[in-house]
Design a protein around this motif. Sequence first.
Motif, PDB file in Angstrom:
ATOM      1  N   VAL A  75     -50.086 -71.895-101.261  1.00  0.00           N
ATOM      2  CA  VAL A  75     -49.033 -71.273-102.065  1.00  0.00           C
ATOM      3  C   VAL A  75     -48.331 -72.292-102.958  1.00  0.00           C
ATOM      4  CG1 VAL A  75     -46.796 -70.101-101.906  1.00  0.00           C
ATOM      5  CG2 VAL A  75     -48.703 -69.340-100.490  1.00  0.00           C
ATOM      6  N   SER A  76     -48.099 -73.490-102.433  1.00  0.00           N
ATOM      7  CA  SER A  76     -47.356 -74.507-103.188  1.00  0.00           C
ATOM      8  C   SER A  76     -48.229 -75.283-104.175  1.00  0.00           C
ATOM      9  CB  SER A  76     -46.694 -75.497-102.237  1.00  0.00           C
ATOM     10  OG  SER A  76     -47.685 -76.302-101.603  1.00  0.00           O
ATOM     11  N   GLY A  77     -49.528 -75.313-103.895  1.00  0.00           N
ATOM     12  CA  GLY A  77     -50.412 -76.129-104.714  1.00  0.00           C
ATOM     13  C   GLY A  77     -50.324 -77.613-104.379  1.00  0.00           C
ATOM     14  N   LYS A  78     -49.587 -77.951-103.335  1.00  0.00           N
ATOM     15  CA  LYS A  78     -49.430 -79.347-102.903  1.00  0.00           C
ATOM     16  C   LYS A  78     -50.461 -79.653-101.824  1.00  0.00           C
ATOM     17  CE  LYS A  78     -45.773 -79.751-105.461  1.00  0.00           C
ATOM     18  NZ  LYS A  78     -45.768 -80.521-106.687  1.00  0.00           N
ATOM     19  N   GLU A  79     -51.060 -80.829-101.915  1.00  0.00           N
ATOM     20  CA  GLU A  79     -52.152 -81.160-101.004  1.00  0.00           C
ATOM     21  C   GLU A  79     -51.690 -81.657 -99.640  1.00  0.00           C
ATOM     22  OE1 GLU A  79     -56.247 -83.802-100.913  1.00  0.00           O
ATOM     23  OE2 GLU A  79     -55.049 -83.738-102.733  1.00  0.00           O
ATOM     24  N   TYR A  80     -50.553 -82.353 -99.593  1.00  0.00           N
ATOM     25  CA  TYR A  80     -50.154 -83.002 -98.347  1.00  0.00           C
ATOM     26  C   TYR A  80     -48.878 -82.390 -97.783  1.00  0.00           C
ATOM     27  CZ  TYR A  80     -53.554 -86.352-100.015  1.00  0.00           C
ATOM     28  OH  TYR A  80     -54.711 -86.929-100.470  1.00  0.00           O
ATOM     29  N   MET A  81     -48.943 -82.017 -96.516  1.00  0.00           N
ATOM     30  CA  MET A  81     -47.819 -81.417 -95.795  1.00  0.00           C
ATOM     31  C   MET A  81     -47.723 -82.052 -94.413  1.00  0.00           C
ATOM     32  SD  MET A  81     -46.641 -78.486 -97.322  1.00  0.00           S
ATOM     33  CE  MET A  81     -47.116 -77.869 -98.917  1.00  0.00           C
ATOM     34  N   ALA A  82     -46.532 -81.993 -93.852  1.00  0.00           N
ATOM     35  CA  ALA A  82     -46.340 -82.389 -92.457  1.00  0.00           C
ATOM     36  C   ALA A  82     -45.465 -81.336 -91.796  1.00  0.00           C
ATOM     37  CB  ALA A  82     -45.666 -83.758 -92.365  1.00  0.00           C
ATOM     38  N   THR A  83     -45.799 -80.996 -90.576  1.00  0.00           N
ATOM     39  CA  THR A  83     -44.980 -80.048 -89.832  1.00  0.00           C
ATOM     40  C   THR A  83     -43.706 -80.761 -89.397  1.00  0.00           C
ATOM     41  OG1 THR A  83     -46.993 -79.017 -88.990  1.00  0.00           O
ATOM     42  CG2 THR A  83     -44.914 -78.481 -87.860  1.00  0.00           C
ATOM     43  N   VAL A  84     -42.566 -80.198 -89.766  1.00  0.00           N
ATOM     44  CA  VAL A  84     -41.263 -80.738 -89.368  1.00  0.00           C
ATOM     45  C   VAL A  84     -40.794 -80.037 -88.092  1.00  0.00           C
ATOM     46  CG1 VAL A  84     -38.841 -80.958 -90.055  1.00  0.00           C
ATOM     47  CG2 VAL A  84     -40.639 -81.286 -91.751  1.00  0.00           C
ATOM     48  N   GLN A  85     -41.048 -78.744 -88.028  1.00  0.00           N
ATOM     49  CA  GLN A  85     -40.613 -77.959 -86.861  1.00  0.00           C
ATOM     50  C   GLN A  85     -41.533 -76.760 -86.711  1.00  0.00           C
ATOM     51  OE1 GLN A  85     -36.476 -76.896 -86.913  1.00  0.00           O
ATOM     52  NE2 GLN A  85     -36.705 -75.393 -85.304  1.00  0.00           N
ATOM     53  N   LEU A  86     -41.833 -76.402 -85.474  1.00  0.00           N
ATOM     54  CA  LEU A  86     -42.597 -75.191 -85.185  1.00  0.00           C
ATOM     55  C   LEU A  86     -41.994 -74.546 -83.947  1.00  0.00           C
ATOM     56  CD1 LEU A  86     -45.111 -73.508 -86.068  1.00  0.00           C
ATOM     57  CD2 LEU A  86     -46.342 -74.682 -84.245  1.00  0.00           C
ATOM     58  N   ASP A  87     -41.388 -73.387 -84.141  1.00  0.00           N
ATOM     59  CA  ASP A  87     -40.845 -72.612 -83.022  1.00  0.00           C
ATOM     60  C   ASP A  87     -41.874 -71.562 -82.647  1.00  0.00           C
ATOM     61  OD1 ASP A  87     -38.355 -73.931 -83.122  1.00  0.00           O
ATOM     62  OD2 ASP A  87     -37.675 -72.591 -84.710  1.00  0.00           O
ATOM     63  N   THR A  88     -42.222 -71.522 -81.381  1.00  0.00           N
ATOM     64  CA  THR A  88     -43.275 -70.620 -80.933  1.00  0.00           C
ATOM     65  C   THR A  88     -42.776 -69.775 -79.769  1.00  0.00           C
ATOM     66  OG1 THR A  88     -44.862 -72.360 -81.500  1.00  0.00           O
ATOM     67  CG2 THR A  88     -45.680 -70.527 -80.191  1.00  0.00           C
ATOM     68  N   HIS A  89     -43.052 -68.489 -79.849  1.00  0.00           N
ATOM     69  CA  HIS A  89     -42.703 -67.556 -78.772  1.00  0.00           C
ATOM     70  C   HIS A  89     -43.987 -66.895 -78.292  1.00  0.00           C
ATOM     71  CE1 HIS A  89     -38.392 -67.834 -79.746  1.00  0.00           C
ATOM     72  NE2 HIS A  89     -38.841 -67.975 -80.978  1.00  0.00           N
ATOM     73  N   PHE A  90     -44.267 -67.049 -77.004  1.00  0.00           N
ATOM     74  CA  PHE A  90     -45.451 -66.430 -76.417  1.00  0.00           C
ATOM     75  C   PHE A  90     -45.060 -65.039 -75.946  1.00  0.00           C
ATOM     76  CE2 PHE A  90     -45.951 -71.011 -75.906  1.00  0.00           C
ATOM     77  CZ  PHE A  90     -47.159 -71.193 -76.562  1.00  0.00           C
ATOM     78  N   VAL A  91     -45.618 -64.036 -76.584  1.00  0.00           N
ATOM     79  CA  VAL A  91     -45.257 -62.643 -76.320  1.00  0.00           C
ATOM     80  C   VAL A  91     -46.155 -62.052 -75.241  1.00  0.00           C
ATOM     81  CG1 VAL A  91     -45.041 -60.352 -77.381  1.00  0.00           C
ATOM     82  CG2 VAL A  91     -44.425 -62.402 -78.692  1.00  0.00           C
TER      83      VAL A  91
END
Length: 141
Positions: A75-91
């Motif tokens: 979506v951004s067209g940017k090649e490099y990303m890093a995950t800063v935060q990931l909140d996960t809920h196991f349903v």
Amino acid sequence: MIDKAAAKLKSDGWTILETTGFMHLVGPLWERKVDGHHEFALATQDKHHNRRGMVQGGVMMTFADRTCGMTARYVSGKEYMATVQLDTHFVEAGKIGDILISRPRVVRSTRSLIFMSTEVTVDDRCIVMANGVFKILKGPA
């Protein structure tokens, strides 16, 4: 079971994503585009099991993280990303043999951060909800 899942995914318009490193061990990952939106799939195998014989939570978290990050890149067209935060809920638990589907969406995008959300589903059942923040980087390291 693996061949049957692969045949089903192929017949539904999915293609295998090229992966390396850790993601190569987790996958294969599948991708398709529906109405301009990226969707991702992971056919769970015995290698994904936890001690109870269900899909390991870390596999589902990795899947949510990777699919949100890839969508942020697309979506951004940017090649490099890093995950800063990931909140996960196991349903709900995932069973070995399930095909996990992720349909990530951008919640908000700024110059330096992209906020993402996804539900990981099996058939029409949500088994994981995840929200992530991804930092746009200038280069690979």
